[in-house]
Structures are given as structure tokens and as C-alpha cells.
Design an enzyme around this catalytic site. Sequence first.
Site, PDB file in Angstrom:
ATOM      1  CD  GLU A 102      -2.737  -1.229   2.536  1.00 36.46           C
ATOM      2  OE1 GLU A 102      -2.977  -0.158   3.119  1.00 36.46           O
ATOM      3  OE2 GLU A 102      -3.252  -2.304   2.877  1.00 36.46           O
ATOM      4  CD1 TRP A 136      -4.143   3.296  -0.074  1.00 31.21           C
ATOM      5  CD2 TRP A 136      -3.727   1.274  -0.945  1.00 31.21           C
ATOM      6  NE1 TRP A 136      -5.177   2.451   0.282  1.00 31.21           N
ATOM      7  CE2 TRP A 136      -4.946   1.210  -0.239  1.00 31.21           C
ATOM      8  CE3 TRP A 136      -3.266   0.112  -1.587  1.00 31.21           C
ATOM      9  CZ2 TRP A 136      -5.702   0.035  -0.144  1.00 31.21           C
ATOM     10  CZ3 TRP A 136      -4.024  -1.055  -1.491  1.00 31.21           C
ATOM     11  CH2 TRP A 136      -5.219  -1.073  -0.778  1.00 31.21           C
TER      12      TRP A 136
HETATM   13  C1  GLA Z   1      -5.327   0.220   5.599  1.00 32.02           C
HETATM   14  C2  GLA Z   1      -6.012  -0.871   4.814  1.00 32.02           C
HETATM   15  C3  GLA Z   1      -6.297  -0.425   3.433  1.00 32.02           C
HETATM   16  C4  GLA Z   1      -6.890   0.946   3.378  1.00 32.02           C
HETATM   17  C5  GLA Z   1      -6.015   1.894   4.095  1.00 32.02           C
HETATM   18  C6  GLA Z   1      -6.609   3.263   3.968  1.00 32.02           C
HETATM   19  O1  GLA Z   1      -4.015   0.351   5.249  1.00 32.02           O
HETATM   20  O2  GLA Z   1      -5.273  -2.040   4.758  1.00 32.02           O
HETATM   21  O3  GLA Z   1      -7.177  -1.308   2.835  1.00 32.02           O
HETATM   22  O4  GLA Z   1      -8.157   0.950   3.940  1.00 32.02           O
HETATM   23  O5  GLA Z   1      -5.928   1.481   5.432  1.00 32.02           O
HETATM   24  O6  GLA Z   1      -6.982   3.542   2.655  1.00 32.02           O
END
Ligand code: GLA
Length: 468
Positions: free
Chosen positions: A377, A424
Site C-alpha cells: 500500500e 496506494w
Molecule cells: C489500511 C487498509 C487499506 C486501506 C487503508 C486506507 O491500510 O489495509 O485497505 O483501507 O488502510 O486507505
Amino acid sequence: MKTLNLKVSIAFFLMAALLNCSKDDTSSPEISTMLNIPFASTASNITDYSFQANWVLVSEADSYLIDVSEFSDFSTILNEYKGVAVQENTLVVTGLLPATNYYYRVSAKRGAEITSHSNVITVTTTGVMSEEPEDPTFLKVKANALANPFFVGVAVKSNQLTEGSSYNTVLKNEFSSITAEYEMKMDPISTGSGTYNWQASDKIVKYGNDNGINVHGHALVWHNAVPNWLSTFSGTDVEFALEVKKYITDVVTRYAGKVRSWDVVNEAVADNGDMRNTIFLQKMGANYIKDCYQWARDAANAAGDTDLLLFYNDYATSTNIPKQNKVFTIVDDLKASNLIDGVGFQMHNTYLSPTKMQIETDINRAVAKGLKVHVSELDIQVNQNNDITFLTEERNLAQKAKYKEIVKIYNALPAVNKYALTVWGFKDNESWIPYSTDLNHPGNDWPLLYNNKFELKSAHTGFLEGLD
Ligand code: GLA
């Protein structure tokens, strides 16, 4: 179509005029009538980068508010055209991309009174969407050409995945893997016991499969995405566990052979290094993590997908050592039962942290266990202390260096440990960072590879340089 629109416009215009007359007839100008909702008419003067939006004048309106979006549901509105106030019944919308669909709608305003939105007009800019962004190298092309390639991923929303959208073009050019930003979590999919809404998740998976793009599933079990019916579940703990098992089984079965990997459990460890006290821990006990992985594995095998990769995914493990230790205790436990294939390191980082060494130490613990590594992410904040009001050149370059650093770290991993490096989101202004209540981010930020206009940032160059 044009004639029809014109006819409708004329009819509407006449109606508006009539309404006006009858009001005048009352000879009581002080009696205020409801403001009419404007009628948006077709765009004119369409070029590669602009068009003229038009609508029919509304009697007594003192201005109009126009929204322009790339989405017919206006779920995201172009920053520069979010309720822009204009006096005329026309506005030239500029700064657009060629061969891209846009939508506009208008409201009329009189003092504090604002009408509902008009009908929505669709307009497609002329020209051809450039097959190449300014930088001649696409991320995935460069990653695919490496001696030990890996997927370059991006988080997506299903409404971005339509032909003619700028997301579609950038995605196909630059990325080889997708993760649903939220539409493949339990909350949006599970509408009740054994009932599902597959609309968005099916669209995302099909898009990936149809376009030869890897699909990473995210996430089967996460404390922040528990549907209401399950968080208020009144059955026994055993029945609760059966619901979770059914959910995991049904989702993994549906996408067997279509989704290459799943984050089975997301964020099971609290920031103090203890197990996070989630509803799953409370009702299913400490063994819940293992159970979930077992159910996912069983479902995949039963559906004939013996290659499904199971990941554990968490955040801030590079800087938070108690948390890192706990994560690797869980990972070891799963590994001992042959229930895990990889670790997802979220990497919601900043331009200052974690350091190269902290990242390497963290990731190397997964490498040492022979597990795959997913930087799952990635985004890099540059305004975590709210000390800048725009992306300064200094911060821009610091961010570029940090993108380059993490890509370099990832690229140096042994081939067997490589899986994907996922960013992300696409554009800065659509990133979750400034809006997250969890993150408590104090101001605006610019954490991604493309700016609000989808132009490449230095961060993108940094990513490319990391692949050198
Ligand atoms: C966390 C979750 C993601 C997303 C982020 C915010 O990292 O794993 O799926 O929801 O928060 O976007």
C-alpha cells in the site's frame, strides 16, 4: 440525439418562460417562488483539452454552481470544478485530457437557496489519449524488463475501470497488478449471512483477468471492515466463527483461479505489539488467525486452485519493533502449518521515515523465512506535520528520493521473494491520506505518483530510477 436534446432544451425553455409569465400575472413580486432546477444542455466547442458547458437560464437565479467529473455518479469531482459559481449560463472547462469522458451538472442559486442538480451531460474530449506519458518509460515495462521482474501494482476503485477514462489508460500503460482500494473487503461484499453484493468486486476481478493484469485480493478479515450485521451478531461464538468461515469460503471459491493472492487477515496486531482486540479475537479466540488461513486454503484447494498465495498484511512494522516482532510470531506460526506464502508491508511512509535500514531489516525477516514480499500500500507523505501549503520543490525531491529508495530495496530482493510493489492510488488529490481519521493527518498532502491533473510527478521518475 442532438436534435432531441435541442427539442428538450426548447421545451424546457418555453416551460420556464411560461412559469415566469404566470408568476408575473400574480403581480406579487415579493412572493418568492421556488427556484427552478436548471436544465443542462449539450456541450459545445469541444477540443482535446476543453469544452464549453451550457445550460438554460433559470429565472431569478443569481448564479449557477457547476460540477465536472470523470464519473457519471460524480463520486469524485475535478478539484477545479467542484461547485464552481458562474453568473452566465455557460462555462468553458479547461485543463482536460484528450479522448476522455467527462460529465457535468448544474444547480441554480439565489441567495442561500440552491436547487438540486440538473440532468447530467456527457462529453468526450476530442483527440487521442497519448499512448505515452511524458516520461518515455512506463513503470511496468521497465519492471518487466528486469532480470528478476515483479508486478507493479496500484489500488483501484471499480468506477475507474471504464474505457475512455484516464485511469484506464494510465493503468494499462503503467501497472501489471491491481488491488481493490476497498471494494473487496468484507463490509461492501457481505450484505448478510450467506448473501453478497459482488457487483464491484466482480468488475475489478474481470478487468484484471480480461487485461492480463494480476489481481491481489484485499482483504478477507479486517477489523475496520466488519459489516453491521456481523458486528451486531447475536448468535453464539461458534455460530459467529461459522459465519466467518462461510464468508471466507464463498469469496475464495468465487475468485479461485482469478485472484492470484489474498490478504487473509489484515492488521491483527495493535500498535503496542499485542494482538489487536478485534471482534474476531473476542469471539473466536487466539487461534482465529490460523483458522482463517486454513479456511482460505481449503476453499482454494477444493476449487482446484492450488496456487493461491496467502498473505498477512500490516502497517508500521519497520518502525514499531514490538509490532514487528508480534507480526513475525504470527507469521512463524502460520508458516509452521504451511498456511502462509507472503507478507504484505503496507508502507504508508513519509519522506523522513522509515529509514532504508529499518525497511530492509523488516523485509529481510520475511525473506529469511522464504516468504514472498508485497509492498502492498505504498504512499509517501510529505506534509505529515502540516508545515507546507503546496508541494515545494524541496519536498518534491525528498519524496522522489524516498520512492527511489524503496523501489531499489525491493528490486534488490532475491527473485523468489519478489511479488509486487503496489502504490496506494493514482492521483494525489484522491489519496486517502488527508481524509483518514485513523491517521489523524493534519493537512493536505501529495503522497502519490501523479498530481491532480494526472501529470507525472518527480516521484514517478524516482520510481523509475529505483529500477535502474
Ligand atoms: C489500511 C487498509 C487499506 C486501506 C487503508 C486506507 O491500510 O489495509 O485497505 O483501507 O488502510 O486507505
